[in-house]
Scaffold this motif. Structure first.
Motif, PDB file in Angstrom:
ATOM      1  N   GLU A  16      -7.057   0.547  -0.021  1.00  0.00           N
ATOM      2  CA  GLU A  16      -7.333  -0.672   0.520  1.00  0.00           C
ATOM      3  C   GLU A  16      -8.377  -0.773   1.695  1.00  0.00           C
ATOM      4  OE1 GLU A  16      -4.053  -2.420   2.887  1.00  0.00           O
ATOM      5  OE2 GLU A  16      -3.450  -0.496   3.382  1.00  0.00           O
ATOM      6  N   ASP A  46      -5.498  -1.648  -4.865  1.00  0.00           N
ATOM      7  CA  ASP A  46      -5.119  -2.171  -3.736  1.00  0.00           C
ATOM      8  C   ASP A  46      -6.252  -2.895  -3.004  1.00  0.00           C
ATOM      9  OD1 ASP A  46      -3.624  -2.876  -1.458  1.00  0.00           O
ATOM     10  OD2 ASP A  46      -3.411  -0.537  -0.876  1.00  0.00           O
ATOM     11  N   SER A  56       0.744  -1.171   0.056  1.00  0.00           N
ATOM     12  CA  SER A  56       0.017   0.022  -0.151  1.00  0.00           C
ATOM     13  C   SER A  56       0.934   1.246  -0.193  1.00  0.00           C
ATOM     14  CB  SER A  56      -0.897   0.030   1.204  1.00  0.00           C
ATOM     15  OG  SER A  56      -1.763  -1.177   1.119  1.00  0.00           O
TER      16      SER A  56
HETATM   17 MG   LIG Z   1      -2.090  -2.528   1.912  1.00  0.00          MG
END
Ligand SMILES: [Mg+2]
Ligand SMILES: Nc1ncnc2c1ncn2[C@@H]1O[C@H](COP(=O)(O)OP(=O)(O)OP(=O)(O)O)[C@@H](O)[C@H]1O
Ligand SMILES: Nc1ncnc2c1ncn2[C@@H]1O[C@H](COP(=O)(O)OP(=O)(O)OP(=O)(O)O)[C@@H](O)[C@H]1O
Ligand SMILES: [Mg+2]
Lengths: 505, 309, 388, 388
Positions: A336, A422, A295
């Motif tokens: 994410e 992500d 990330s």
């Molecule tokens: Mg991540």
């Protein structure tokens, strides 16, 4: 254990939300001690609602619940907790301003706050989970994976008889998943606890559960011993249609021109200098364990990390280090953590989806065309099969997976020139996941370059042209999907050393 | 309390037999203003007129609104107790435009720095007020009499909140009187006590910490002198204490010997003066500047001063 | 935001509650007034007065609403207004009215920029920063005025000021036209709320009678509100402002320049305060150092009465203006009914809470979540902890 | 909370910044004072004065901190304090001191309960509710006092009041002991912060000299702070309070009775205000209707200066007290240095922001996440958004 008296028995449980949505239309479910019970269903099928009901977070509209045989009406979370039900919620409710330890102890009844034995006990629990976080980290400072682990530890610490897990592995990567599986097995087999386990990962279901119940549109459409089922059958029952399994993507004959050049992008303490290029229509996968820096890499490329250094060029033109410039240039990031980074809770679906196009068409003042926005939203709802009353429903009233779809939909515009994903399929059901992956593949075939971060290595292998493997904030190698197996990838990513995620010195 | 309640005209009939008169006060939660209001409506009651008492709650723009409301209701006369003498000039214009007689009470209209108090602003029927500078003078004379003749006296002034004209006026009068008395003195500190007792207490405590040898505290208001007295006592200082206003509390503590003296104001009298000047459409005649004696009182003659607020 | 076509929602208490509250109050007061044999309460002049009295707070409130929408907070508005008034009055005599206005607004903008910069780039909590500037700017006013009231001597400058602030604009025709237009579009575009507004305005105008005229500030407020309403409701700017306040991290990752928008809000709020200050100073060509003290709470109260969230992401400028009108209708009512001053505070407080209750309760019943106070349907953004 | 053993964090600006700010200010003032040839600034008397002047705000601030920790907000404290003072002064003459105190506290508690109930069960925003009660309760004071100052006539009741409020408690011995104990435990339990505190206290006490005594309210403040500090830091009640404010949803789901805790906070805040009012009333045995007007902002400022979050879930009562001391040290400094009244506001504002900057900046550098600045204020409990 007396088998004939089930630990928990639901019959005819229904739930209708104030806005008219019927989430549950009469569900029966029995949970036996010492068994792992899988609860499956498409996004919006009613799993979380069911779980919120039997953890007392929501009051059912009808039906009855029996705990150890006698009828109970749980309207507040206290009751079930005291009765012995521990719940891991899908949206990971933690107190950001308290430490991990405090969060884990949140439901303890003792009077004193800092008792050595508590710390000892919790320390052991966390150790059994492989130290995914430090007891004194502020929950708010941890990435979503670590927060997920906290809530798991919280459920385990209570020593409950029934542990309810709503997609505990959705934002975890390989290693952490393994530890969760081991924990579940231990609880069920050795400690004779009952587990209610929600997941969209069929392999998990097959490997872990003893029996499964499948919900569709708020009804239990199937209840059977796992042994009597196979993935295909389950997938079909969940989706209510046949699912075309993802074949591997055949490597494309002629590699297109280089579109995105990532040059020595780094972020102090989180990401070692990283360089790579991305070609026209290429899907670049990034594999890694929790905290491996995937990330961070995404954020660095996207200009979302103020400390990041290095240059990113799109079609030769350098992109500024701020998100607005990146977006204007055509970069798009699906983050994410959908609740924290993905959607604006006060806005309805249409407006959330609208944000994408709006930002891409530059910072200028323009009139927003409500009708057009609505049309886009309806499009997205159709394209991704978002389960909702309509484009003007609040995102907070959607199920987890459907909310995730909204976040993805935000960037499915024709102005997107590079797509950064992500964990895009976190919490998305098997049917929809296949659709989304096919969609991504389709976009790539039309020439859109894509970077895909996923903890589902199977996913990566299925649709990527190349896979970069990251560990401890640096890229440690590249894998070719065609001659790599899922286990190889896991090994590369895990890389033997089990040190908790952290910055390369 | 019952009396006070009637005083605010809530009980009075909306249409008086002998006219309706409005009073715009700076804020009825200030006892001084409340007492003026009481005097005003008592006088009105005697004259068989009814009153509308408005409460600006210490905000200039609310007072402007109050006056608009009064003019809109076409009352027979408006008495205004201006929060801001300069801003008030505009109100006089408005009243003139509306053809409604207006009198000022307790504070003059016009720039207090340049205009003498008895030079009443054109357009006003009358100004009923005590002369703040004179009040300062009385306090100064009192101070001169209290201080030992020989040696230079160390004096501290506890001002009201910054931004009020009285702050400067009372200090000016005070100094002038001391100078005339030919007394040798130094103003070693002058700090705001924000008109409140706790403010006065804090200010005096702090000043005493820096200047233990203060001989006299001149508090520009009685509330502050009360607090100041506590501070002085606590610090074991024997500084003399003078206030301004003649509030009940001050009178009581002068009796008790905690405070040495104050200047006696009579807000109720002011209210009455203001009403009389308006009654009968302002043709009452007489001097346009209406005031009353403001003696300085000490323990000796404290009984001359009945605390009206 | 009410631009979907489901009537129950639009006229539901939650959406329209504050309008109801105002209407109820107006008619209650009118009833009492007539029962007491007072001159008609809903007279043109009185309505004009209410609007006029609410105008300054309204102008600041509209900007404050934008501020709150972005999730920030400005306590310094009243001081800033006082400062700009002081600058205006101090300079008008020497450099003339228009340049002085310009100077005043620039001063205000500068302070807004300062506030925003400190909050955004130093990262200090907006509350403490603007509380600091509240004190500091008030101090500045004292320093500039030397603690004494200032006034404009020059008669023609004074005349200009009065012309700018006190000209009364006849509104009868305009009002009739407006309500007609509103009704027209309402019928044509099927905008029920607009129709209702048109009707109310028409009715009030007719009540007010042909002589109906309001002071300039009311017009300024109306224009400012209109602009902001359009900006928030129909443009990308508005969309971004709401996004920034709703979830700054999500907004940032959607390519919105969060800093710019938050900074912008601070500047807007200060400039609006500055303009209010200009009006205040022009009212009487004079300014006293304690002017507008404590007005900030009234401003915020107006916004929140209008249903704006203290936590950002939601709010409507029109409702803020209604909120302001509500507050001033109340005091105006007290004055007209000559209510015992001792009881005003008590009643005012109760009415304010009651007004808020009308739409809160209504809103909840609609959603049917009495416990909404503690049910956040999804995990709060990680960053929440950061404000510690 | 500072109970882990990593020194850099504990003495880092973010954690200890506000202490530094206070010390810097004290020593700066001391330096200036001595350079001007004034008597020693850090004298026992002067320190005692500062503490005394800060005590009322401090008491209310501590309770307000608990309030803010639970994510709510109370603007009505000052009015409540005034009301309880009025009740005390009004009744003391007839029913005696102690019963009057009891009555005053009960009144306060009742209002707190009212506030809390409206916020929790009607679900109106705490800001508007407590703003309403601010006005209403002030109005009630006006009604009770009929707009004039009340005073206790009965001399022995007066004597009791003074005894309760003005007795001076010698602290030299106690202080020495305290610092010794602190140092002891610090060394024994390895609590660096405690050690530092012990040292500072010791040093100040020695500076203050053997004659050092403070007025009773300081002691009351100390005791109250101690209790709250222990409650928040060492009991699960404290943890739950933080949880309720940090993420009400999470708290509810972990079986915490969110309503009870929030309601409790409201009551606590009002009772503390009531107690402050009792002290205030006992000072002079008299009360005027404007008493303590506007104090609420100072109270909240103290809490926020102490690093408490306006958005709940974080805060420390000790730091709030430090924040209050900081504010009053400032005015004390002005008086001691005899600074012109007109300049005080300007300087005060600047110092406040500077003080906040000290630990905010420090805090950020430690965490190294500048984007906190814009992510901090949001994270709305979604319910807030819905209140639009
Ligand atoms: Mg991540
Ligand atoms: N607070 C709410 N208000 C209104 N409708 C809701 C609310 N929460 C959930 N729903 C609806 O209830 C249905 C079931 O939601 P639920 O969260 O149980 O689905 P789920 O099975 O958990 O899906 P997922 O796998 O995506 O988590 C969905 O249609 C959702 O839109
Ligand atoms: N479990 C953890 N415990 C502590 N810190 C972590 C953890 N996970 C991530 N971090 C921090 O975040 C940084 C990178 O995390 P990031 O989330 O980018 O990695 P990731 O591969 O995306 O993991 P995730 O699966 O959580 O997305 C790490 O360098 C570390 O500082
Ligand atoms: Mg779910």
């Amino acid at each position: 254990m007396v088998r004939d008296v089930p630990l928990l028995a639901l019959s005819g449980v229904t739930k209708t939300f104030p806005n008219g949505t019927v989430a549950l239309a009469g569900v029966d479910l029995t949970i036996q001690p010492g068994r792992v019970h899988g609860l499956l269903g498409a996004n919006g099928a009613g799993k979380s609602t069911l779980i919120k009901i039997l953890s007392g977070a929501l009051a059912p509209t009808g039906g009855d619940i029996r705990w150890r045989g006698e009828r109970v009406s749980w309207t507040r979370p206290q009751a079930p907790r005291e009765a012995g039900v521990a719940t891991i919620y899908q949206h990971i409710p933690l107190v950001p301003t308290l430490t991990a330890l405090e969060n884990i102890l949140l439901d303890q009844r003792a009077f004193l706050r800092h008792r050595a034995d508590d710390r000892q006990r919790i320390g052991d629990v966390v150790a059994s989970l492989g130290h995914p976080f430090d007891l004194d980290d502020l929950a708010g400072d941890l990435p979503i994976g670590a927060r997920q682990m906290i809530s798991i530890a919280q459920a385990l610490a209570g020593g409950a008889d029934l542990v309810v897990m709503d997609e505990p592995t959705a934002s975890l990567a390989g290693d952490e998943r393994q530890t969760v599986y081991d924990t579940i097995r231990r609880l069920a087999r050795e400690e004779g606890k009952a587990i209610l386990f929600v997941s969209h990962f069929l392999d998990e279901i097959m490997a872990l559960t003893d029996e499964v119940t499948i919900l569709r549109d708020g009804r239990a459409v199937l209840h059977a011993e796992t042994a009597d089922l196979d993935e295909a059958r389950i997938a079909e029952t969940i989706a209510g249609r046949a699912i075309t399994a993802l074949g591997r993507r055949k490597t494309r004959s002629e590699p297109g021109p280089v579109r995105l050049e990532v040059d020595a992008v780094a972020s102090p303490g989180k990401l070692a200098p990283t360089s790579f290029t991305l070609r026209q229509g290429e899907i670049l996968g990034i594999a890694g364990v929790l905290g491996s820096g995937r990330s961070e890499l995404m954020h660095a490329i996207f200009g979302a990390d103020a400390h990041a250094t290095g240059t990113v060029r799109l079609d030769g033109a350098e992109i500024g280090r701020y998100t607005d410039e990146a977006v204007a240039a055509g970069l798009a990031l699906v983050p994410e953590d959908r609740a924290g980074q993905g959607f604006v809770p006060q806005m309805d679906i249409a407006r959330n989806v609208g944000l994408g196009v709006m930002a891409q068409s530059g910072a200028g003042v323009r009139r927003v065309d409500a009708k057009d926005e609505r049309r886009c939203a309806e499009n997205a709802i159709r394209r991704l099969g978002i389960k909702t009353p309509g484009p003007h429903a609040l995102v907070t009233e959607l199920s987890g997976g459907n909310a995730q779809k909204v976040v993805v939909a935000k960037w499915l515009t024709d102005r997107t020139r590079v797509l950064l994903l992500d964990e895009p399929t976190a919490g998305i059901d098997i049917g929809a996941r296949t659709d989304i992956l096919l969609l991504v593949r389709g976009l790539a075939d039309e020439g859109l370059p894509v970077i895909l971060v996923s903890s589902e290595f199977e996913e990566l292998l299925a649709i990527c042209d190349r896979i970069l493997v990251m560990r401890d904030g640096r890229v440690i190698g590249e894998a070719d999907p065609n001659e790599t197996s899922e286990t190889d990838l896991t090994l590369m990513a895990g890389g033997g050393d089990r040190a908790p995620a952290g910055a390369p010195a | 309390r019952q009396a006070a309640r009637n005083a605010y005209g809530s009980a009075a009939p909306a249409t008086g037999e002998d006219g309706r008169y409005g009073l715009s006060t700076v804020g009825l939660s200030y006892p001084f203003a409340a007492a003026i209001a009481k005097g005003f409506s008592d006088a009105a009651a005697r004259a068989g007129a009814s009153t509308i008492i408005l409460d600006a709650q210490g905000s200039v723009q609310k007072q402007a609104n109050d006056i608009d409301d009064l003019l809109a209701q076409r009352v027979d006369g408006v008495a205004v107790m201006p929060l801001d003498s300069i801003v008030a000039q505009g109100w006089v214009k408005r009243a003139g435009a509306a053809g409604i007689p207006m009198a000022a009470v307790a504070a003059l209209v016009g720039d207090p720095a340049t205009r003498a108090v008895d030079d009443v602003y054109p357009g006003l029927v009358a100004l009923a007020s005590q002369d703040e500078v004179a009040a300062g003078r009385r306090a100064g004379e009192l101070a001169a009499s209290l201080l030992p003749a020989g040696g230079s006296a160390r004096i501290a002034i506890v001002e009201g909140a910054a931004g009020f004209p009285e702050v400067e006026q009372r200090a000016r009068g005070f100094r002038a009187a001391l100078d005339e008395a030919g007394l040798e003195y130094r103003i070693v500190a002058s700090q705001p006590g924000n008109w409140t007792s706790e403010g006065g207490e804090a200010a005096c405590q702090n000043i005493l910490a820096a200047q233990p040898g203060i001989d006299l505290f001149f508090n520009e208001a009685d509330d502050m002198v009360i607090g100041c007295a506590r501070a002085v006592r606590a610090a074991g200082s024997d500084a003399k204490l003078i206030g301004v206003g003649g509030s009940k509390l001050a009178v009581a503590s002068i009796k008790a010997g905690a405070v040495d003296g104050t200047v006696c104001f009579k807000p109720e009298a002011l209210g009455a003066l203001a009403f009389d000047s308006l009654h009968g459409g302002g043709e009452a005649g007489g001097d346009r500047f209406r005031t009353y004696p403001i003696p300085a009182v000490t323990q000796a003659n404290v009984d001359d001063c009945v605390g009206q607020w | 935001m009410t631009r979907t076509d489901d009537l129950p929602r639009i006229f539901g208490l939650r959406e329209a509650g504050v309008y109801y509250a105002l209407l109820i109050l107006l008619f209650a007061l009118a009833a009492i007034a007539s029962s007491r044999g007072l001159p008609p309460y809903l007279s043109g002049q009185n309505l004009g007065n209410i609007a006029y009295q609410a105008s300054l707070i309204g102008i600041m409130g509209v900007a404050m609403t934008v501020m709150l929408i972005t999730g920030a907070f400005d306590l310094s508005v009243a001081s800033v207004a006082a400062l700009s008034a002081a600058v205006l009055v101090g300079l008008a005599g020497s450099i003339g009215f228009v340049p002085a206005v310009f100077a005043a607004l620039c001063t205000a903008a500068a302070i807004g920029l300062l506030n925003g910069a400190i909050v955004q780039f130093v990262g200090i909590n907006a509350f403490i920063v603007t509380l600091g500037t509240l004190t500091a700017v008030r101090g500045l006013v004292l320093v500039l005025t030397g603690g004494r009231s200032l006034m404009v001597e020059d008669p023609d400058v004074l005349a200009q000021m009065l012309a700018f602030e006190s000209t009364r604009v006849p509104l009868f025709i305009a009002g009739i036209l407006l309500s007609a237009v509103l009704l027209g579009t309402a019928v044509w575009k099927r905008r029920p709320l607009m129709g209702a507004a048109g009707l109310c305005i028409g009715a009030l105008i007719l009540l007010a009678g042909p002589g109906f005229a309001v002071a300039a500030p009311v017009i300024y407020l109306a224009i400012f509100t209109l602009i902001m309403w359009a900006l928030l409701g129909f443009t990308t700017i508005g969309r971004r402002l709401y996004a920034v306040g709703g979830n700054a991290e999500a907004a940032r990752l959607s390519g919105i320049n969060v800093h710019a928008y938050k900074l912008g809000a601070f500047v807007l709020s200060s400039v609006a305060a500055g303009f209010a200050g200009v009006l205040f100073g022009s009212r009487l060509g004079a300014i006293n150092p304690t002017a507008l003290q404590g007005a900030e709470l009234t401003v915020i109260a107006a916004a929140i009465l209008g249903g704006t969230s203290l936590f950002g992401g939601a709010g409507s400028v029109v409702k803020t203006v209604i909120g302001a009108l509500l507050l001033f209708t109340l005091t105006n009512g007290f004055n007209v009914l000559n209510l015992g001053a001792n009881y005003q505070g008590l009643i005012e407080g109760i009415v304010v809470v009651a007004a808020a209750a009308i739409y809160t309760v209504g809103g909840q019943r609609r959603v049917g979540k009495p416990k909404r106070a503690d049910t956040a349907p999804d995990a709060p953004p990680v960053s929440e902890g950061a404000s510690a």
